[in-house]
Motif scaffolding. Structure first.
Motif, PDB file in Angstrom:
ATOM      1  N   ASN A 200       6.054  -3.378   6.915  1.00 54.20           N
ATOM      2  CA  ASN A 200       5.751  -2.601   6.223  1.00 54.20           C
ATOM      3  C   ASN A 200       4.775  -3.063   4.663  1.00 54.20           C
ATOM      4  OD1 ASN A 200       7.172  -1.206   4.027  1.00 54.20           O
ATOM      5  ND2 ASN A 200       8.374   0.332   5.781  1.00 54.20           N
ATOM      6  N   SER A 202       4.710  -1.738   1.431  1.00 49.12           N
ATOM      7  CA  SER A 202       6.547  -0.865   1.089  1.00 49.12           C
ATOM      8  C   SER A 202       7.060  -1.671  -0.479  1.00 49.12           C
ATOM      9  CB  SER A 202       7.097  -0.380   1.340  1.00 49.12           C
ATOM     10  OG  SER A 202       7.914  -0.702   1.739  1.00 49.12           O
ATOM     11  N   ALA A 203       6.824  -1.155  -1.965  1.00 49.86           N
ATOM     12  CA  ALA A 203       7.229  -1.501  -2.455  1.00 49.86           C
ATOM     13  C   ALA A 203       8.328  -2.126  -2.784  1.00 49.86           C
ATOM     14  CB  ALA A 203       7.492  -0.338  -3.413  1.00 49.86           C
ATOM     15  N   ASP A 204       9.759  -1.703  -1.969  1.00 46.17           N
ATOM     16  CA  ASP A 204      10.432  -2.795  -0.980  1.00 46.17           C
ATOM     17  C   ASP A 204      10.727  -4.074  -0.142  1.00 46.17           C
ATOM     18  OD1 ASP A 204      12.104  -0.854  -1.848  1.00 46.17           O
ATOM     19  OD2 ASP A 204      12.475   0.531   0.512  1.00 46.17           O
ATOM     20  N   CYS A 205       8.861  -3.596   1.052  1.00 46.49           N
ATOM     21  CA  CYS A 205       8.684  -4.936   0.987  1.00 46.49           C
ATOM     22  C   CYS A 205       8.291  -5.770  -0.499  1.00 46.49           C
ATOM     23  CB  CYS A 205       7.644  -4.849   2.580  1.00 46.49           C
ATOM     24  SG  CYS A 205       8.624  -4.607   3.669  1.00 46.49           S
ATOM     25  N   SER A 240      -3.349   1.462   1.015  1.00 45.73           N
ATOM     26  CA  SER A 240      -2.180   0.230   1.126  1.00 45.73           C
ATOM     27  C   SER A 240      -2.162  -0.720   0.734  1.00 45.73           C
ATOM     28  CB  SER A 240      -1.612   0.926   2.427  1.00 45.73           C
ATOM     29  OG  SER A 240      -2.638   0.344   3.385  1.00 45.73           O
ATOM     30  N   ARG A 243      -2.527  -1.207  -3.111  1.00 49.08           N
ATOM     31  CA  ARG A 243      -1.553  -1.807  -3.953  1.00 49.08           C
ATOM     32  C   ARG A 243      -1.030  -2.477  -3.529  1.00 49.08           C
ATOM     33  NH1 ARG A 243      -0.288   3.469  -1.251  1.00 49.08           N
ATOM     34  NH2 ARG A 243      -1.000   4.223  -2.870  1.00 49.08           N
ATOM     35  N   PHE A 244      -0.193  -3.619  -2.365  1.00 51.19           N
ATOM     36  CA  PHE A 244       0.698  -4.024  -1.676  1.00 51.19           C
ATOM     37  C   PHE A 244      -0.548  -5.640  -2.560  1.00 51.19           C
ATOM     38  CE2 PHE A 244       1.953  -7.270   1.456  1.00 51.19           C
ATOM     39  CZ  PHE A 244       3.503  -6.594   1.561  1.00 51.19           C
TER      40      PHE A 244
END
Length: 370
Positions: A200, A202-205, A240, A243-244
């Motif tokens: 995805n 996400s911030a985790d990625c 998204s 942001r990424f």
């Protein structure tokens, strides 16, 4: 070295119809709902633009791009290769579109002195795992770096590293997303080949990518993150994605975000002095003569030449050369195409704080707008 200049572009698709006019064509059979032979794409292009030559030289498809590459003389040439380089007959079951170029035609990439092929996309596994293995082996034998695909998750995630003449390196990390058509069964995992697939945006990625970059990056390195993402034929840039991309620059030391997959050029942003290409378009393909999405002008593309500060990776200048695909060849764009690109890029980039200025030689330069 007071600046590093890169060559970036959109998707490079050298299979199917284009492969058929090269010196060593694959068997032409296809498994598409309406098309059963790659030769049909040659016929479509000829109906649109006139007869195509057969058994073209390896430099043919690059056309006018070769002069521009010679003129600018970039330090590293990076493309998203959206084609398996294989003779494999293991067509991925249930997939409607399969692209492949015969391995004996790999010199077409060498003719343009391509340094690195990003392979994290939705076509590199079109002809199965055997096709991916042959793609990797063929490019390695041709001394072309790869990123974004491999025999396991570690190698698929490993960056390509291009040494620069004046010291330092260009590191290319390549990723693909589900939104570009890369399903989970194509992801490289332990003990299985595949592509470097993002779960995805996400911030985790972002944090995972940041940790990976930190393990290999040196002070003089420039980091390019190449991402195959998003839907086809849509100028919208999802929140998204922005942001990424910002997160990659803020946290993962990315100097350039090289986005592609959209089949047409999209807006450009400069964030914290770093370049973000949200959609670089299709640089070369065999779609000539296919109708249905003409308003997006998929025949038009850009050669992107970002010049970066080698110490900070900050964007010093982005120059762009407009091109058009005709007769399976890259040509300088005609005046109406240049005007369309200028108007479209200004319209789509203005909300992102950027604009395009047309030079006297019909190239573009990026400028800030308020």
């Amino acid at each position: 070295m007071n600046r590093i200049t890169l060559f970036l572009c959109g998707d490079v698709m050298l299979g199917r119809g284009i492969d058929q006019i090269m010196a060593h064509p694959n068997r032409p059979h296809l498994f598409e709902p309406c098309v059963r032979s790659a030769r049909d794409y040659v016929t479509l292009a000829e109906a649109r633009s006139g007869p195509l030559p057969e058994r073209v030289t390896f430099d043919y498809v690059w056309g006018d791009a070769l002069h521009e590459l010679e003129r600018v003389s970039p330090d590293a040439r990076i493309v998203n290769l959206e084609t398996a380089v294989t003779c494999s007959e293991d067509a991925w079951p249930g997939k409607g579109i399969h692209y492949r170029m015969h391995p004996d035609n790999v010199s077409v990439l060498s003719a343009a002195k391509i340094d690195c092929c990003a392979l994290a996309n939705n076509h590199v596994l079109d002809w199965g795992y055997r096709g991916l293995t042959e793609t990797l082996d063929t490019l390695q034998a041709a001394a072309i770096h790869t990123a974004g695909a491999g025999p396991n998750e570690i190698e698929a995630a490993s960056p390509a590293m291009i040494d620069l003449a004046g010291g330092g390196r260009v590191l290319i990390f390549a990723f693909a997303t589900e939104s570009s058509g890369v399903n989970e069964d194509w992801a490289a995992v332990r003990g299985r080949a595949g592509v470097n697939r993002l779960k995805n945006l996400s911030a985790d990625c972002v944090r995972a990518i940041a940790a990976q970059v930190e393990t290999v990056r040196r002070p003089a390195d420039v980091v390019v993150v190449s991402i195959h993402w998003g839907a086809n034929f849509d100028f919208d840039i999802p929140v998204s994605q922005r942001r990424f991309a910002h997160g990659l620059i803020d946290s993962a030391a990315a100097d350039v975000v090289h986005g592609h997959s959209s089949h047409h050029v999209k807006g450009i942003e400069v964030y914290r002095d770093k370049l973000i290409l949200y959609g670089a378009g299709d640089f070369i393909n065999d779609y000539e003569g296919i109708t249905g999405e003409e308003s997006y002008r998929g025949d038009l593309a850009l050669m992107y030449f970002p010049a970066l500060d080698p110490g900070t990776g900050k964007l010093l200048e982005l120059s762009m050369t407009p091109t058009q695909t005709r007769r399976f060849r890259i040509n300088r764009a005609p005046q109406e195409g240049i005007q369309w690109l200028e108007e479209t890029l200004n319209r789509e980039s203005r909300p992102l704080g950027a604009g395009i200025k047309r030079r006297a030689d019909d190239t573009f330069v990026l400028r800030a707008v308020t």
